[in-house]
Design an enzyme around this catalytic site. Structure first.
Site, PDB file in Angstrom:
ATOM      1  CB  SER A 113      -0.949  -0.042   1.191  1.00  0.00           C
ATOM      2  OG  SER A 113      -1.882   0.997   1.082  1.00  0.00           O
ATOM      3  CG  HIS A 114       0.026   3.729   3.147  1.00  0.00           C
ATOM      4  ND1 HIS A 114      -0.997   2.806   3.195  1.00  0.00           N
ATOM      5  CD2 HIS A 114       0.487   3.848   4.407  1.00  0.00           C
ATOM      6  CE1 HIS A 114      -1.155   2.402   4.440  1.00  0.00           C
ATOM      7  NE2 HIS A 114      -0.271   3.013   5.194  1.00  0.00           N
ATOM      8  CG  ASP A 277      -2.661   4.139  -1.565  1.00  0.00           C
ATOM      9  OD1 ASP A 277      -3.324   3.987  -2.603  1.00  0.00           O
ATOM     10  OD2 ASP A 277      -2.578   3.268  -0.675  1.00  0.00           O
ATOM     11  CG  ASP A 279      -2.543  -0.281  -2.736  1.00  0.00           C
ATOM     12  OD1 ASP A 279      -2.482   0.846  -2.209  1.00  0.00           O
ATOM     13  OD2 ASP A 279      -3.258  -1.195  -2.304  1.00  0.00           O
ATOM     14  CG  ASP A 281      -5.988   0.917  -1.396  1.00  0.00           C
ATOM     15  OD1 ASP A 281      -5.098   1.779  -1.262  1.00  0.00           O
ATOM     16  OD2 ASP A 281      -6.049  -0.116  -0.704  1.00  0.00           O
ATOM     17  NE  ARG A 282      -4.485   4.111   3.050  1.00  0.00           N
ATOM     18  CZ  ARG A 282      -3.929   4.224   4.236  1.00  0.00           C
ATOM     19  NH1 ARG A 282      -3.282   5.325   4.558  1.00  0.00           N
ATOM     20  NH2 ARG A 282      -4.033   3.250   5.117  1.00  0.00           N
TER      21      ARG A 282
END
Ligand code: G1P
Ligand code: ZN
Length: 543
Positions: A113-114, A277, A279, A281-282
Protein backbone atom coordinates in the site's frame (compact mmCIF):
# COMPACT_ATOMS: atom_id res chain seq x y z
CA UNK A 1 7.68 -28.82 -18.49
CA UNK A 2 8.94 -29.90 -15.18
CA UNK A 3 6.87 -29.63 -11.99
CA UNK A 4 9.21 -29.83 -9.00
CA UNK A 5 8.40 -30.45 -5.38
CA UNK A 6 10.87 -28.52 -3.26
CA UNK A 7 11.51 -29.36 0.38
CA UNK A 8 11.33 -26.29 2.59
CA UNK A 9 11.29 -25.20 6.23
CA UNK A 10 8.55 -23.04 7.66
CA UNK A 11 9.29 -19.50 8.84
CA UNK A 12 7.37 -18.79 12.00
CA UNK A 13 5.78 -15.59 13.14
CA UNK A 14 4.58 -14.37 9.73
CA UNK A 15 0.95 -13.81 10.63
CA UNK A 16 -0.73 -11.81 7.88
CA UNK A 17 -2.53 -8.67 9.09
CA UNK A 18 -5.76 -7.20 7.78
CA UNK A 19 -3.99 -6.20 4.57
CA UNK A 20 -2.06 -9.41 3.93
CA UNK A 21 1.56 -10.08 4.75
CA UNK A 22 3.76 -6.98 4.83
CA UNK A 23 7.47 -7.19 5.50
CA UNK A 24 10.72 -5.61 4.44
CA UNK A 25 11.83 -6.58 0.92
CA UNK A 26 14.90 -8.19 2.48
CA UNK A 27 12.65 -10.54 4.47
CA UNK A 28 10.78 -11.57 1.33
CA UNK A 29 14.11 -12.15 -0.42
CA UNK A 30 15.11 -14.92 1.99
CA UNK A 31 15.23 -18.26 0.30
CA UNK A 32 11.75 -19.86 0.11
CA UNK A 33 10.05 -17.09 2.09
CA UNK A 34 7.75 -15.93 -0.70
CA UNK A 35 7.41 -19.48 -2.05
CA UNK A 36 6.28 -20.76 1.36
CA UNK A 37 3.65 -18.09 1.70
CA UNK A 38 2.29 -18.55 -1.81
CA UNK A 39 2.10 -22.33 -1.36
CA UNK A 40 0.40 -21.74 2.02
CA UNK A 41 -2.23 -19.63 0.23
CA UNK A 42 -2.94 -22.41 -2.26
CA UNK A 43 -2.92 -25.05 0.49
CA UNK A 44 -5.72 -23.09 2.17
CA UNK A 45 -7.96 -23.10 -0.91
CA UNK A 46 -10.11 -25.88 -2.35
CA UNK A 47 -11.34 -26.71 -5.82
CA UNK A 48 -9.31 -24.23 -7.81
CA UNK A 49 -8.02 -26.77 -10.33
CA UNK A 50 -8.45 -25.38 -13.83
CA UNK A 51 -9.70 -22.03 -12.46
CA UNK A 52 -8.44 -18.49 -13.09
CA UNK A 53 -6.10 -16.54 -10.82
CA UNK A 54 -5.51 -12.78 -11.19
CA UNK A 55 -2.01 -11.48 -10.39
CA UNK A 56 -0.75 -7.93 -10.22
CA UNK A 57 0.87 -5.39 -7.96
CA UNK A 58 1.69 -1.75 -7.38
CA UNK A 59 5.01 -1.91 -9.25
CA UNK A 60 7.23 -1.54 -6.22
CA UNK A 61 10.65 -3.17 -5.98
CA UNK A 62 10.38 -7.01 -6.06
CA UNK A 63 6.99 -6.89 -7.83
CA UNK A 64 8.39 -8.41 -11.03
CA UNK A 65 10.42 -11.34 -9.64
CA UNK A 66 7.60 -12.14 -7.21
CA UNK A 67 5.10 -12.22 -10.08
CA UNK A 68 7.27 -14.75 -11.96
CA UNK A 69 7.55 -16.97 -8.88
CA UNK A 70 3.82 -16.85 -8.20
CA UNK A 71 3.01 -17.78 -11.80
CA UNK A 72 5.26 -20.84 -11.63
CA UNK A 73 3.81 -21.99 -8.28
CA UNK A 74 0.23 -21.37 -9.48
CA UNK A 75 0.87 -23.47 -12.59
CA UNK A 76 2.41 -26.29 -10.55
CA UNK A 77 -0.61 -26.29 -8.23
CA UNK A 78 -3.07 -26.70 -11.08
CA UNK A 79 -4.61 -23.30 -11.86
CA UNK A 80 -5.98 -23.31 -15.42
CA UNK A 81 -5.35 -19.70 -16.24
CA UNK A 82 -3.58 -16.64 -14.89
CA UNK A 83 -4.54 -13.08 -15.80
CA UNK A 84 -1.52 -10.86 -15.18
CA UNK A 85 -1.31 -7.10 -15.51
CA UNK A 86 1.26 -5.93 -18.07
CA UNK A 87 4.69 -5.67 -16.41
CA UNK A 88 3.07 -7.17 -13.32
CA UNK A 89 1.09 -3.96 -12.70
CA UNK A 90 -2.46 -3.80 -11.36
CA UNK A 91 -3.77 -1.25 -8.90
CA UNK A 92 -5.61 -2.86 -5.99
CA UNK A 93 -9.07 -1.66 -7.15
CA UNK A 94 -8.28 -2.71 -10.74
CA UNK A 95 -7.33 -6.19 -9.51
CA UNK A 96 -10.62 -6.36 -7.63
CA UNK A 97 -12.53 -5.26 -10.74
CA UNK A 98 -10.76 -7.84 -12.91
CA UNK A 99 -11.39 -10.71 -10.47
CA UNK A 100 -15.11 -9.85 -10.59
CA UNK A 101 -15.36 -9.21 -14.31
CA UNK A 102 -13.69 -12.47 -15.36
CA UNK A 103 -15.19 -14.51 -12.53
CA UNK A 104 -11.76 -15.53 -11.37
CA UNK A 105 -11.33 -17.91 -8.46
CA UNK A 106 -9.29 -15.23 -6.69
CA UNK A 107 -6.30 -12.98 -7.01
CA UNK A 108 -2.91 -12.26 -5.54
CA UNK A 109 -2.08 -8.59 -5.07
CA UNK A 110 1.51 -7.53 -4.50
CA UNK A 111 1.60 -4.34 -2.52
CA UNK A 112 2.50 -2.78 0.78
CA UNK A 113 0.00 0.00 0.00
CA UNK A 114 1.38 3.37 1.09
CA UNK A 115 4.50 2.03 2.83
CA UNK A 116 7.77 3.18 1.24
CA UNK A 117 9.28 0.86 -1.41
CA UNK A 118 12.70 0.08 -2.85
CA UNK A 119 15.32 -2.53 -1.87
CA UNK A 120 15.27 -1.29 1.74
CA UNK A 121 11.53 -0.61 1.77
CA UNK A 122 8.46 -2.78 2.28
CA UNK A 123 6.83 -5.44 0.16
CA UNK A 124 3.53 -7.18 0.65
CA UNK A 125 1.29 -9.92 -0.64
CA UNK A 126 -2.37 -10.52 -0.11
CA UNK A 127 -4.99 -12.90 -1.35
CA UNK A 128 -8.42 -11.74 -2.56
CA UNK A 129 -11.39 -14.05 -3.00
CA UNK A 130 -13.85 -14.41 -5.88
CA UNK A 131 -15.98 -11.41 -4.89
CA UNK A 132 -12.85 -9.30 -5.48
CA UNK A 133 -12.35 -8.48 -1.82
CA UNK A 134 -9.68 -9.31 0.76
CA UNK A 135 -9.81 -12.87 2.09
CA UNK A 136 -11.89 -13.16 5.26
CA UNK A 137 -10.26 -14.04 8.55
CA UNK A 138 -10.96 -17.76 8.29
CA UNK A 139 -8.95 -17.88 5.06
CA UNK A 140 -6.10 -15.70 6.36
CA UNK A 141 -6.00 -17.82 9.53
CA UNK A 142 -5.75 -20.99 7.42
CA UNK A 143 -2.94 -19.42 5.36
CA UNK A 144 -1.13 -18.60 8.57
CA UNK A 145 -1.57 -22.15 9.92
CA UNK A 146 -0.21 -23.65 6.72
CA UNK A 147 2.71 -21.24 6.62
CA UNK A 148 3.70 -22.45 10.10
CA UNK A 149 3.92 -26.11 9.15
CA UNK A 150 4.77 -26.09 5.46
CA UNK A 151 7.40 -28.62 4.42
CA UNK A 152 7.28 -28.48 0.64
CA UNK A 153 6.04 -26.41 -2.26
CA UNK A 154 5.43 -27.12 -5.94
CA UNK A 155 6.91 -25.04 -8.72
CA UNK A 156 7.34 -25.37 -12.46
CA UNK A 157 10.97 -25.24 -13.49
CA UNK A 158 10.81 -22.89 -16.46
CA UNK A 159 12.43 -19.62 -17.56
CA UNK A 160 10.66 -16.35 -16.73
CA UNK A 161 7.97 -15.28 -19.16
CA UNK A 162 7.85 -11.90 -20.88
CA UNK A 163 5.43 -9.73 -18.90
CA UNK A 164 5.96 -6.67 -21.07
CA UNK A 165 3.98 -7.98 -24.07
CA UNK A 166 0.21 -8.36 -24.09
CA UNK A 167 -0.93 -11.83 -25.11
CA UNK A 168 -1.07 -15.48 -24.16
CA UNK A 169 1.62 -17.95 -23.23
CA UNK A 170 1.66 -21.22 -21.38
CA UNK A 171 3.36 -22.47 -18.20
CA UNK A 172 2.84 -26.25 -17.98
CA UNK A 173 -0.95 -26.68 -18.26
CA UNK A 174 -1.71 -23.11 -17.16
CA UNK A 175 -2.41 -20.42 -19.72
CA UNK A 176 -0.92 -17.04 -18.85
CA UNK A 177 -2.58 -14.01 -20.35
CA UNK A 178 -0.82 -10.67 -19.97
CA UNK A 179 -3.58 -8.05 -19.99
CA UNK A 180 -3.69 -4.27 -20.30
CA UNK A 181 -3.48 -3.01 -16.69
CA UNK A 182 -5.84 -0.09 -17.27
CA UNK A 183 -8.46 -1.01 -19.91
CA UNK A 184 -11.00 -3.01 -17.86
CA UNK A 185 -10.85 -0.56 -15.00
CA UNK A 186 -11.26 2.47 -17.27
CA UNK A 187 -14.30 0.86 -18.86
CA UNK A 188 -15.91 0.31 -15.46
CA UNK A 189 -15.37 3.98 -14.55
CA UNK A 190 -16.99 5.00 -17.82
CA UNK A 191 -20.09 3.01 -16.86
CA UNK A 192 -20.35 4.69 -13.44
CA UNK A 193 -19.64 8.33 -14.23
CA UNK A 194 -20.83 10.90 -16.72
CA UNK A 195 -17.71 11.16 -18.86
CA UNK A 196 -19.28 13.59 -21.32
CA UNK A 197 -20.14 16.06 -18.52
CA UNK A 198 -16.63 15.76 -17.09
CA UNK A 199 -15.18 16.27 -20.58
CA UNK A 200 -17.16 19.50 -20.89
CA UNK A 201 -15.82 20.59 -17.52
CA UNK A 202 -12.24 20.07 -18.68
CA UNK A 203 -13.10 21.96 -21.88
CA UNK A 204 -13.97 25.03 -19.82
CA UNK A 205 -11.42 26.91 -17.73
CA UNK A 206 -11.43 24.11 -15.15
CA UNK A 207 -8.04 22.72 -14.19
CA UNK A 208 -6.99 19.99 -11.85
CA UNK A 209 -3.81 18.48 -10.54
CA UNK A 210 -3.52 14.78 -9.77
CA UNK A 211 -0.51 13.57 -7.82
CA UNK A 212 0.18 9.90 -8.58
CA UNK A 213 3.16 10.01 -6.18
CA UNK A 214 5.25 7.87 -8.58
CA UNK A 215 3.01 4.98 -7.68
CA UNK A 216 0.59 2.72 -9.50
CA UNK A 217 -2.15 5.21 -10.45
CA UNK A 218 0.07 7.15 -12.87
CA UNK A 219 -0.90 5.11 -15.97
CA UNK A 220 -4.55 4.89 -14.84
CA UNK A 221 -4.87 8.63 -14.23
CA UNK A 222 -3.09 9.58 -17.45
CA UNK A 223 -5.31 7.31 -19.53
CA UNK A 224 -8.59 8.30 -17.87
CA UNK A 225 -8.04 11.98 -17.02
CA UNK A 226 -5.76 13.13 -19.82
CA UNK A 227 -6.66 10.78 -22.70
CA UNK A 228 -10.32 9.92 -22.18
CA UNK A 229 -11.56 13.03 -20.33
CA UNK A 230 -9.40 15.61 -22.09
CA UNK A 231 -7.68 17.11 -19.05
CA UNK A 232 -4.57 19.05 -20.05
CA UNK A 233 -1.39 17.02 -20.51
CA UNK A 234 0.54 17.47 -17.30
CA UNK A 235 -2.58 17.29 -15.13
CA UNK A 236 -1.09 14.09 -13.73
CA UNK A 237 2.11 14.82 -11.84
CA UNK A 238 4.65 12.23 -10.61
CA UNK A 239 2.89 9.95 -13.09
CA UNK A 240 5.66 7.48 -13.83
CA UNK A 241 5.55 4.53 -11.42
CA UNK A 242 8.97 3.98 -9.85
CA UNK A 243 10.11 0.93 -7.89
CA UNK A 244 10.97 3.11 -4.90
CA UNK A 245 8.23 5.72 -5.51
CA UNK A 246 11.00 8.24 -6.09
CA UNK A 247 12.10 7.80 -2.48
CA UNK A 248 8.77 9.15 -1.27
CA UNK A 249 6.12 7.85 1.06
CA UNK A 250 3.17 7.27 -1.28
CA UNK A 251 0.41 8.11 1.18
CA UNK A 252 -2.03 10.80 0.06
CA UNK A 253 -2.34 13.03 3.09
CA UNK A 254 -1.34 16.59 3.92
CA UNK A 255 2.04 15.47 5.21
CA UNK A 256 3.24 13.13 2.47
CA UNK A 257 1.57 14.55 -0.66
CA UNK A 258 3.58 17.75 -0.20
CA UNK A 259 4.07 18.48 -3.94
CA UNK A 260 0.32 18.61 -4.41
CA UNK A 261 -0.32 20.50 -1.17
CA UNK A 262 2.19 23.20 -2.21
CA UNK A 263 0.36 23.66 -5.51
CA UNK A 264 -3.15 23.62 -4.05
CA UNK A 265 -2.26 26.14 -1.35
CA UNK A 266 -0.27 28.32 -3.76
CA UNK A 267 -1.33 31.41 -5.73
CA UNK A 268 -2.00 29.65 -9.01
CA UNK A 269 -3.88 26.68 -7.57
CA UNK A 270 -6.18 24.83 -9.97
CA UNK A 271 -9.81 24.32 -8.93
CA UNK A 272 -9.34 20.69 -7.92
CA UNK A 273 -6.50 18.59 -6.58
CA UNK A 274 -6.27 14.91 -5.75
CA UNK A 275 -3.76 12.21 -4.92
CA UNK A 276 -3.71 8.46 -4.58
CA UNK A 277 -1.46 6.03 -2.73
CA UNK A 278 1.05 3.28 -3.61
CA UNK A 279 -1.50 0.74 -4.80
CA UNK A 280 -4.26 3.16 -5.82
CA UNK A 281 -6.91 2.45 -3.21
CA UNK A 282 -6.62 5.63 -1.13
CA UNK A 283 -7.50 9.17 -2.16
CA UNK A 284 -7.12 12.72 -0.95
CA UNK A 285 -9.29 15.50 -2.35
CA UNK A 286 -8.48 19.22 -2.23
CA UNK A 287 -10.00 22.44 -3.47
CA UNK A 288 -8.16 25.75 -3.85
CA UNK A 289 -6.65 26.33 -0.42
CA UNK A 290 -9.02 23.79 0.96
CA UNK A 291 -8.78 20.24 2.33
CA UNK A 292 -11.75 17.88 2.34
CA UNK A 293 -11.54 15.40 5.21
CA UNK A 294 -12.10 11.81 4.07
CA UNK A 295 -15.06 11.58 6.45
CA UNK A 296 -16.67 14.63 4.87
CA UNK A 297 -15.85 13.32 1.43
CA UNK A 298 -17.81 10.12 2.09
CA UNK A 299 -20.78 12.13 3.35
CA UNK A 300 -20.68 14.50 0.36
CA UNK A 301 -20.44 11.67 -2.17
CA UNK A 302 -23.42 10.02 -0.46
CA UNK A 303 -25.47 13.23 -0.44
CA UNK A 304 -24.74 13.82 -4.15
CA UNK A 305 -24.65 10.21 -5.33
CA UNK A 306 -27.62 10.41 -7.67
CA UNK A 307 -25.73 12.94 -9.81
CA UNK A 308 -23.55 10.07 -11.08
CA UNK A 309 -25.17 7.67 -13.57
CA UNK A 310 -23.91 4.59 -11.69
CA UNK A 311 -25.81 5.67 -8.56
CA UNK A 312 -28.79 7.46 -10.08
CA UNK A 313 -31.25 5.11 -8.37
CA UNK A 314 -29.94 6.01 -4.94
CA UNK A 315 -28.05 4.14 -2.26
CA UNK A 316 -29.02 0.95 -0.44
CA UNK A 317 -27.11 2.13 2.60
CA UNK A 318 -23.82 3.62 3.76
CA UNK A 319 -21.09 2.04 5.85
CA UNK A 320 -18.23 3.68 7.69
CA UNK A 321 -15.59 2.46 10.09
CA UNK A 322 -16.13 3.33 13.74
CA UNK A 323 -13.41 6.01 13.95
CA UNK A 324 -14.70 7.71 10.77
CA UNK A 325 -16.72 10.81 11.63
CA UNK A 326 -20.48 10.66 11.85
CA UNK A 327 -20.92 13.07 8.93
CA UNK A 328 -22.19 10.20 6.76
CA UNK A 329 -24.74 9.27 9.45
CA UNK A 330 -26.42 12.67 9.06
CA UNK A 331 -26.78 12.08 5.32
CA UNK A 332 -28.09 8.55 5.88
CA UNK A 333 -30.69 9.94 8.29
CA UNK A 334 -31.83 12.48 5.72
CA UNK A 335 -31.98 9.83 3.00
CA UNK A 336 -33.74 7.43 5.38
CA UNK A 337 -31.21 4.69 4.75
CA UNK A 338 -29.05 2.74 7.18
CA UNK A 339 -25.53 3.73 8.12
CA UNK A 340 -23.45 0.79 9.37
CA UNK A 341 -20.59 1.27 11.80
CA UNK A 342 -17.86 -1.33 11.30
CA UNK A 343 -14.41 -1.96 12.77
CA UNK A 344 -11.41 -0.45 10.98
CA UNK A 345 -10.37 -2.34 7.84
CA UNK A 346 -11.96 -2.64 4.42
CA UNK A 347 -12.76 -6.32 4.78
CA UNK A 348 -15.66 -5.50 7.10
CA UNK A 349 -17.51 -3.82 4.24
CA UNK A 350 -17.45 -6.92 2.02
CA UNK A 351 -20.51 -8.66 3.44
CA UNK A 352 -22.53 -5.43 3.55
CA UNK A 353 -21.76 -4.77 -0.11
CA UNK A 354 -22.38 -8.39 -1.16
CA UNK A 355 -25.74 -8.40 0.63
CA UNK A 356 -26.62 -5.02 -0.90
CA UNK A 357 -27.08 -3.48 2.53
CA UNK A 358 -24.62 -0.70 1.68
CA UNK A 359 -23.65 0.92 -1.61
CA UNK A 360 -21.02 3.43 -0.46
CA UNK A 361 -18.46 2.92 2.26
CA UNK A 362 -15.53 4.79 3.66
CA UNK A 363 -12.85 5.16 6.26
CA UNK A 364 -11.26 8.25 7.75
CA UNK A 365 -7.90 6.94 6.51
CA UNK A 366 -8.48 8.30 2.99
CA UNK A 367 -10.41 5.25 1.81
CA UNK A 368 -13.69 5.54 -0.07
CA UNK A 369 -15.43 3.01 -2.27
CA UNK A 370 -18.62 1.40 -3.43
CA UNK A 371 -20.21 -1.83 -4.52
CA UNK A 372 -18.49 -1.59 -7.95
CA UNK A 373 -15.48 -3.45 -6.49
CA UNK A 374 -14.59 -4.93 -3.09
CA UNK A 375 -11.65 -2.65 -2.30
CA UNK A 376 -11.49 1.03 -1.63
CA UNK A 377 -10.81 2.92 -4.82
CA UNK A 378 -8.79 6.13 -5.06
CA UNK A 379 -9.36 7.15 -8.67
CA UNK A 380 -13.04 6.22 -8.42
CA UNK A 381 -13.46 8.77 -5.61
CA UNK A 382 -11.67 11.41 -7.68
CA UNK A 383 -13.92 10.73 -10.68
CA UNK A 384 -16.98 10.84 -8.44
CA UNK A 385 -15.92 14.30 -7.25
CA UNK A 386 -15.29 15.40 -10.84
CA UNK A 387 -18.78 14.20 -11.78
CA UNK A 388 -20.28 16.24 -8.93
CA UNK A 389 -18.18 19.31 -9.79
CA UNK A 390 -19.20 18.99 -13.45
CA UNK A 391 -22.91 18.89 -12.59
CA UNK A 392 -22.99 21.43 -9.77
CA UNK A 393 -20.52 23.87 -11.33
CA UNK A 394 -19.44 25.12 -7.89
CA UNK A 395 -16.08 25.15 -6.18
CA UNK A 396 -15.05 22.32 -3.87
CA UNK A 397 -15.17 24.70 -0.93
CA UNK A 398 -18.68 25.92 -1.75
CA UNK A 399 -19.94 22.37 -2.05
CA UNK A 400 -18.46 21.47 1.35
CA UNK A 401 -19.77 24.64 3.02
CA UNK A 402 -23.24 24.06 1.63
CA UNK A 403 -23.06 20.53 2.93
CA UNK A 404 -22.11 21.74 6.42
CA UNK A 405 -24.87 24.35 6.37
CA UNK A 406 -27.39 21.62 5.67
CA UNK A 407 -26.12 18.77 7.84
CA UNK A 408 -23.83 20.48 10.36
CA UNK A 409 -20.08 20.03 10.44
CA UNK A 410 -18.31 17.10 12.04
CA UNK A 411 -15.00 18.74 12.88
CA UNK A 412 -12.47 15.95 12.73
CA UNK A 413 -8.80 15.09 13.11
CA UNK A 414 -6.58 12.08 13.64
CA UNK A 415 -3.35 12.24 15.62
CA UNK A 416 -0.84 9.46 15.07
CA UNK A 417 2.00 8.60 17.42
CA UNK A 418 4.22 6.40 15.26
CA UNK A 419 7.00 4.06 16.30
CA UNK A 420 6.01 4.08 19.96
CA UNK A 421 7.36 1.36 22.26
CA UNK A 422 4.87 -1.53 21.95
CA UNK A 423 4.79 -2.33 25.63
CA UNK A 424 3.99 1.27 26.62
CA UNK A 425 1.30 1.52 23.93
CA UNK A 426 -0.37 -1.64 25.20
CA UNK A 427 -0.17 -0.35 28.76
CA UNK A 428 -1.89 2.87 27.71
CA UNK A 429 -4.76 0.91 26.16
CA UNK A 430 -4.97 -1.41 29.13
CA UNK A 431 -5.05 1.47 31.57
CA UNK A 432 -7.67 3.30 29.52
CA UNK A 433 -9.86 0.22 29.58
CA UNK A 434 -9.67 0.13 33.38
CA UNK A 435 -10.65 3.80 33.70
CA UNK A 436 -13.81 3.20 31.66
CA UNK A 437 -15.85 1.97 34.62
CA UNK A 438 -15.57 5.31 36.43
CA UNK A 439 -15.44 7.65 33.41
CA UNK A 440 -19.11 7.41 32.57
CA UNK A 441 -21.08 10.49 33.63
CA UNK A 442 -17.89 12.35 34.55
CA UNK A 443 -17.66 16.01 33.56
CA UNK A 444 -14.55 17.61 32.03
CA UNK A 445 -15.25 21.31 31.49
CA UNK A 446 -18.11 21.43 29.00
CA UNK A 447 -17.78 17.76 28.17
CA UNK A 448 -19.80 15.10 29.96
CA UNK A 449 -18.95 11.48 29.20
CA UNK A 450 -22.00 9.71 27.85
CA UNK A 451 -20.54 6.34 26.99
CA UNK A 452 -17.30 4.36 27.05
CA UNK A 453 -17.02 1.47 24.70
CA UNK A 454 -14.40 -1.17 23.89
CA UNK A 455 -15.76 -1.44 20.36
CA UNK A 456 -16.97 -4.81 19.14
CA UNK A 457 -18.92 -5.74 16.03
CA UNK A 458 -21.31 -8.47 15.04
CA UNK A 459 -21.43 -8.82 11.30
CA UNK A 460 -25.10 -8.45 10.30
CA UNK A 461 -24.69 -11.00 7.51
CA UNK A 462 -22.60 -13.88 8.84
CA UNK A 463 -22.91 -12.94 12.53
CA UNK A 464 -19.17 -13.28 13.08
CA UNK A 465 -17.88 -11.34 16.06
CA UNK A 466 -14.87 -8.99 16.17
CA UNK A 467 -13.82 -7.66 19.54
CA UNK A 468 -11.36 -5.05 20.88
CA UNK A 469 -11.61 -2.83 17.82
CA UNK A 470 -10.78 0.45 19.56
CA UNK A 471 -11.69 2.37 22.71
CA UNK A 472 -14.40 4.89 22.17
CA UNK A 473 -15.43 7.70 24.51
CA UNK A 474 -18.61 9.54 23.58
CA UNK A 475 -19.69 12.85 25.07
CA UNK A 476 -23.17 14.26 25.54
CA UNK A 477 -22.73 16.90 22.83
CA UNK A 478 -21.93 14.17 20.27
CA UNK A 479 -18.16 14.60 20.43
CA UNK A 480 -16.01 11.49 20.44
CA UNK A 481 -12.43 10.54 21.25
CA UNK A 482 -11.23 7.16 20.03
CA UNK A 483 -7.99 5.36 20.80
CA UNK A 484 -6.70 2.51 18.62
CA UNK A 485 -3.45 0.76 17.98
CA UNK A 486 -2.60 0.39 14.30
CA UNK A 487 -2.69 -3.08 12.81
CA UNK A 488 -0.57 -2.21 9.78
CA UNK A 489 2.59 -0.55 11.13
CA UNK A 490 5.86 -2.44 10.72
CA UNK A 491 7.95 -0.79 13.45
CA UNK A 492 6.93 -0.65 17.12
CA UNK A 493 3.36 0.45 17.78
CA UNK A 494 1.36 3.29 16.30
CA UNK A 495 -1.21 4.90 18.56
CA UNK A 496 -4.05 6.57 16.69
CA UNK A 497 -6.19 9.14 18.47
CA UNK A 498 -9.33 10.17 16.60
CA UNK A 499 -11.10 13.39 17.59
CA UNK A 500 -14.55 14.48 16.52
CA UNK A 501 -16.87 17.33 17.46
CA UNK A 502 -20.25 18.16 15.98
CA UNK A 503 -20.68 21.83 15.11
CA UNK A 504 -24.08 22.88 13.77
CA UNK A 505 -23.27 26.62 13.98
CA UNK A 506 -22.50 27.94 10.47
CA UNK A 507 -20.63 30.92 11.91
CA UNK A 508 -17.96 28.56 13.21
CA UNK A 509 -17.51 26.65 9.98
CA UNK A 510 -14.50 28.64 8.85
CA UNK A 511 -12.49 27.71 11.95
CA UNK A 512 -9.40 25.56 11.79
CA UNK A 513 -10.06 22.02 12.97
CA UNK A 514 -7.06 21.85 15.33
CA UNK A 515 -8.28 25.02 17.06
CA UNK A 516 -11.84 23.78 17.18
CA UNK A 517 -10.66 20.50 18.68
CA UNK A 518 -8.13 22.00 21.12
CA UNK A 519 -10.23 21.15 24.20
CA UNK A 520 -10.74 17.57 23.09
CA UNK A 521 -7.05 17.19 22.25
CA UNK A 522 -6.17 18.21 25.80
CA UNK A 523 -8.86 15.99 27.19
CA UNK A 524 -7.55 12.97 25.27
CA UNK A 525 -4.20 13.38 27.00
CA UNK A 526 -5.82 13.97 30.37
CA UNK A 527 -7.88 10.80 30.11
CA UNK A 528 -5.35 8.45 28.52
CA UNK A 529 -2.00 9.88 29.62
CA UNK A 530 -0.68 9.97 26.07
CA UNK A 531 2.41 12.05 26.81
CA UNK A 532 3.17 9.96 29.82
CA UNK A 533 2.96 6.56 28.11
CA UNK A 534 4.43 7.49 24.72
CA UNK A 535 7.07 9.90 25.97
CA UNK A 536 6.04 12.22 23.12
CA UNK A 537 4.78 15.74 23.52
CA UNK A 538 3.12 15.83 20.12
CA UNK A 539 1.87 13.44 17.44
CA UNK A 540 4.12 12.43 14.52
CA UNK A 541 1.38 12.90 11.94
CA UNK A 542 -1.79 15.00 12.11
CA UNK A 543 -4.47 14.52 9.50
C1 G1P B 1 -4.87 1.66 8.40
C2 G1P B 1 -6.12 2.51 8.40
C3 G1P B 1 -7.32 1.65 8.08
C4 G1P B 1 -7.10 0.95 6.74
C5 G1P B 1 -5.79 0.19 6.77
C6 G1P B 1 -5.45 -0.41 5.42
O1 G1P B 1 -4.97 0.65 9.37
O2 G1P B 1 -6.29 3.15 9.66
O3 G1P B 1 -8.47 2.47 8.04
O4 G1P B 1 -8.15 0.09 6.47
O5 G1P B 1 -4.72 1.06 7.14
O6 G1P B 1 -5.28 0.56 4.44
P1 G1P B 1 -4.33 0.76 10.82
O7 G1P B 1 -2.85 1.02 10.62
O8 G1P B 1 -4.99 1.91 11.50
O9 G1P B 1 -4.64 -0.56 11.47
ZN1 ZN C 1 -3.34 1.38 -0.39
Amino acid sequence: MDIKTITTTAFTGQKPGTSGLRKKVTVFQQQNYLENFVQAIFDSLNDFQGQTLVIGGDGRYYNKPATQTILKIAAANGFGKALVGQNGILSTPAASAIIRKYQAFGGIILSASHNPGGPQGDFGIKYNISNGGPAPEKVTDAIYEHSQTISEYKIVATPDIDLSQLGKTQIATMQVEVIDSVADYAKLMEELFDFSMIKKLFNSDFKMCFDAMHAVTGPYAKDILEQKLGAAIGTVMNGIPLEDFGGGHPDPNLTYAHDLVTIMYGNAAPQFGAASDGDGDRNMVLGQNFFVTPSDSLAILAANATLAPGYKDGLAGIARSMPTSEAADHVADALKIDCYETPTGWKFFGNLLDANLATLCGEESFGTGSSHVREKDGLWAVLFWLNILAVRKQSVKDIVYEHWAKYGRNVYSRHDYEGVDSKSANELMENLYHTFSHLKGKQFGNYIVEFCDDFGYIDPVDHSISQNQGMQIGFQDGSRIIFRLSGTGTEGATLRVYLEKYEPDIAKHHLDSQEELADLIKLADEIAGIKNYTGRDKPSVIT
